[in-house]
Design an enzyme around this catalytic site. Structure first.
Site, PDB file in Angstrom:
ATOM      1  N   ARG A 207       0.851  -1.182   0.000  1.00 20.86           N
ATOM      2  CA  ARG A 207       0.000   0.000   0.000  1.00 20.86           C
ATOM      3  C   ARG A 207       0.894   1.243   0.000  1.00 20.86           C
ATOM      4  NH1 ARG A 207      -5.139  -1.635   0.716  1.00 20.86           N
ATOM      5  NH2 ARG A 207      -5.522  -3.603   1.816  1.00 20.86           N
ATOM      6  N   ALA A 208       0.266   2.395  -0.153  1.00 17.65           N
ATOM      7  CA  ALA A 208       1.019   3.643  -0.221  1.00 17.65           C
ATOM      8  C   ALA A 208       1.808   3.887   1.055  1.00 17.65           C
ATOM      9  CB  ALA A 208       0.071   4.811  -0.475  1.00 17.65           C
ATOM     10  N   THR A 210       4.256   7.010   1.054  1.00 22.98           N
ATOM     11  CA  THR A 210       4.183   8.477   1.005  1.00 22.98           C
ATOM     12  C   THR A 210       3.495   8.949  -0.273  1.00 22.98           C
ATOM     13  OG1 THR A 210       6.388   8.576  -0.022  1.00 22.98           O
ATOM     14  CG2 THR A 210       6.285   8.699   2.373  1.00 22.98           C
ATOM     15  N   SER A 211       2.893   8.044  -1.045  1.00 23.91           N
ATOM     16  CA  SER A 211       2.295   8.396  -2.329  1.00 23.91           C
ATOM     17  C   SER A 211       0.772   8.444  -2.231  1.00 23.91           C
ATOM     18  CB  SER A 211       2.704   7.363  -3.387  1.00 23.91           C
ATOM     19  OG  SER A 211       2.094   6.116  -3.114  1.00 23.91           O
ATOM     20  N   THR A 215       0.216   0.201  -5.258  1.00 23.12           N
ATOM     21  CA  THR A 215      -0.385  -0.741  -6.198  1.00 23.12           C
ATOM     22  C   THR A 215      -1.552  -1.479  -5.557  1.00 23.12           C
ATOM     23  OG1 THR A 215       1.710  -1.021  -7.373  1.00 23.12           O
ATOM     24  CG2 THR A 215       0.073  -2.754  -7.644  1.00 23.12           C
ATOM     25  N   ASP A 268      13.077   7.361   3.482  1.00 22.13           N
ATOM     26  CA  ASP A 268      13.645   6.049   3.738  1.00 22.13           C
ATOM     27  C   ASP A 268      15.103   6.089   3.309  1.00 22.13           C
ATOM     28  OD1 ASP A 268      13.488   5.987   0.964  1.00 22.13           O
ATOM     29  OD2 ASP A 268      11.816   4.593   0.908  1.00 22.13           O
ATOM     30  N   SER A 276      13.887  -3.864   1.695  1.00 23.79           N
ATOM     31  CA  SER A 276      12.437  -3.982   1.628  1.00 23.79           C
ATOM     32  C   SER A 276      12.006  -4.707   0.361  1.00 23.79           C
ATOM     33  CB  SER A 276      11.805  -2.589   1.677  1.00 23.79           C
ATOM     34  OG  SER A 276      10.433  -2.632   1.361  1.00 23.79           O
TER      35      SER A 276
END
Length: 503
Positions: A207-208, A210-211, A215, A268, A276
């Site tokens: 999931r998001a 910082t956006s 997807t 990050d 990650s």
């Protein structure tokens, strides 16, 4: 012998604290006084042979929490799994986490090895580390402060902390975008093409952070993504691919904890980014991975030199852990497609898969480039791009996407926001650039990704000639207040659209 005062009945608080276990006690609770517990104290809770470390929040108002009772947040209750409401639990001060010395060493410029990386991740997943400890670790690793050896150690530790999937065959194809480019939602198209070609692509996505949309946020508009490993296997065995949220699969669970800390910090590190990505790919059983790396002045990777450094780090770690990896550098100077936000991006994806006349051509071309490169990794005959285009234009990719959605629980058409407002150009000229970060911020202020239909719809692209009052973009929101908030920000500073006078 255990003292009676160390026990309290526990109940559900019904409070969502995301992945952070929280326990609630009243300020007049006898246990708080006896044990010296205060707000934000780390508390060990044991019940039914299971234990958990949670952060204490002190309740000062009477009403919802009965006296001498502890309430657990949703994350804490699910982790402890008590037999029933009101069961007695034992409360105590936990032992200091073994990994805090390794984190402190890193803060002061030291290095960690495989053993200390493993201890940090073990304590992280067991919730022994406070948010302050986690923030210190994330900050100490920020930028380029992790070397290759530390990145490899962190990748392996994160992989080992969760489940791993073995598909029993090769190649297992996968792709990942490093992010920073709004609307770059190629994954559903790529998965549909690869699976239609007979490839194996069990795709997990995040999931998001910082956006305005991750997807998984976009796919969830169209089909359920919260699959467990059994469901994921069933879908992949039936259709050759899936579109699942990785956070529900216990693959590299430490990554989801780090994401929770990175989201408010809004940064990050290269090393954590690599760990990650690759820990989740390794845990998901991927053998051949393509990394999409958009490069542009307002993307996550801003320069060619930065792209080379990150590519080298990805390649070195992938080689060490046994993944065949290819980096695909792409244009990151402007958003991709027209929609920014879950539903708007889903509508773009469907326009491409359905071969609609008004589909965004840049999204189509990017998806075909990536799908073609992945096909060439699996079967290196140099015809991957041609095969991908044929599968898209024939309708085979659309049919496969719908079959995957059906296997995951059904397909839903994306909705559209009820509140919309158009922002226009202030001068005549040519659009030369769109600021990725600023347009993404507008979409987030409008409510994305939490509000599925919120975001921004682009109405002009770089290269377009505009007149005063030509529509540039439309803000979508689900409430008037969120629309006003996004519009205020959009009009308070420099426009995300750079318009230069034509000579």
């Amino acid at each position: 012998m255990t003292q009676p005062h160390s026990f309290l009945p526990i109940i559900r608080a019904g409070i969502d604290t995301y992945r952070q276990p929280v326990v609630y006690m009243r300020e007049d609770c006898h246990l708080c006084r006896a044990e010296g517990f205060s707000a934000l104290t780390r508390v060990r809770i044991e019940a039914g042979g299971r234990s958990l470390i949670a952060t204490l929040n002190v309740v000062t108002a009477e009403g919802w929490l009965p006296p001498d009772t502890a309430a657990l947040s949703i994350a804490a209750w699910n982790a402890l799994r008590p037999e029933r409401q009101g069961v007695q639990a034992e409360f105590s001060h936990p032992e200091p986490p073994a990994s805090t010395s390794a984190i402190r060493n890193k803060v002061f410029g030291g290095k960690f090895d495989a053993a200390s990386a493993s201890q940090i991740i073990t304590d992280m997943v067991a919730h022994r580390l406070s948010d302050l400890d986690l923030a210190a670790f994330v900050t100490a690793c920020a930028g380029d402060r992790l070397d290759i050896a530390e990145t490899i150690a962190l990748t392996r530790a994160m992989t080992d902390a969760g489940q791993r999937i073995d598909w029993g065959t090769e190649p297992v194809l996968d792709k990942h975008c490093v992010g920073g480019l709004p609307g770059n939602r190629t994954t559903p198209i790529v998965v549909a093409v690869i699976a239609a070609a007979g490839g194996l692509i069990p795709k997990t996505s995040s999931r998001a952070i910082t956006s305005p949309a991750g997807t998984a946020d976009t796919i969830e508009v169209m089909t359920p993504v919260d699959l467990d490993i059994t469901s994921m296997r069933r879908v992949v065995e039936a259709e050759g691919g899936c579109l699942a949220w990785g956070g529900g699969l216990d693959l590299s669970p430490a990554d989801d904890i780090l994401i929770r800390i990175e989201r408010p910090l809004d940064f990050d590190s290269d090393g954590q980014l690599v760990a990650s990505i690759l820990s989740k790919k390794l845990a998901a059983g991927s053998t051949h991975v393509l990394i999409d790396m958009p490069v542009g002045p307002t993307a996550k990777v801003r320069t060619g030199a930065a792209a080379e450094d990150l590519s080298a780090r990805l390649s070195a770690v992938a080689a060490e852990i046994g993944i065949e990896l290819r980096v695909h550098c792409s244009d990151g100077t402007a958003p991709v497609g027209r929609g920014i936000g879950p539903s708007l991006e889903a509508r773009d994806v469907l326009a491409v898969l359905r071969r609609s006349a008004d589909h965004p051509p840049d999204l189509r071309d990017r998806a075909l480039d990536i799908a073609g490169a992945l096909l060439d990794m699996g079967v290196p005959d140099g015809r991957g791009r041609q095969t991908a285009e044929t599968l898209l234009e024939s309708g085979a990719a659309e049919a496969k996407f719908m079959a995957i959605c059906a296997a995951q629980g059904g397909f839903h058409e994306p909705g559209i926001a009820p509140e919309r407002a158009i922002e226009t150009a202030g001068r005549r000229g040519r659009v030369t650039a769109i600021d990725n970060r600023r347009i993404a911020k507008i979409a987030k202020l409008a409510g994305a990704p939490g509000r599925q239909t919120a975001g921004v719809l682009l109405l002009a692209r770089p290269g377009d000639t505009v007149e005063p009052d030509t529509p540039l973009y439309e803000i979508h929101a689900e409430t008037p207040g969120e629309l006003a908030w996004a519009r205020d920000y959009a009009r308070a500073g420099t426009s995300p659209f750079q318009v230069e006078a034509e000579k």
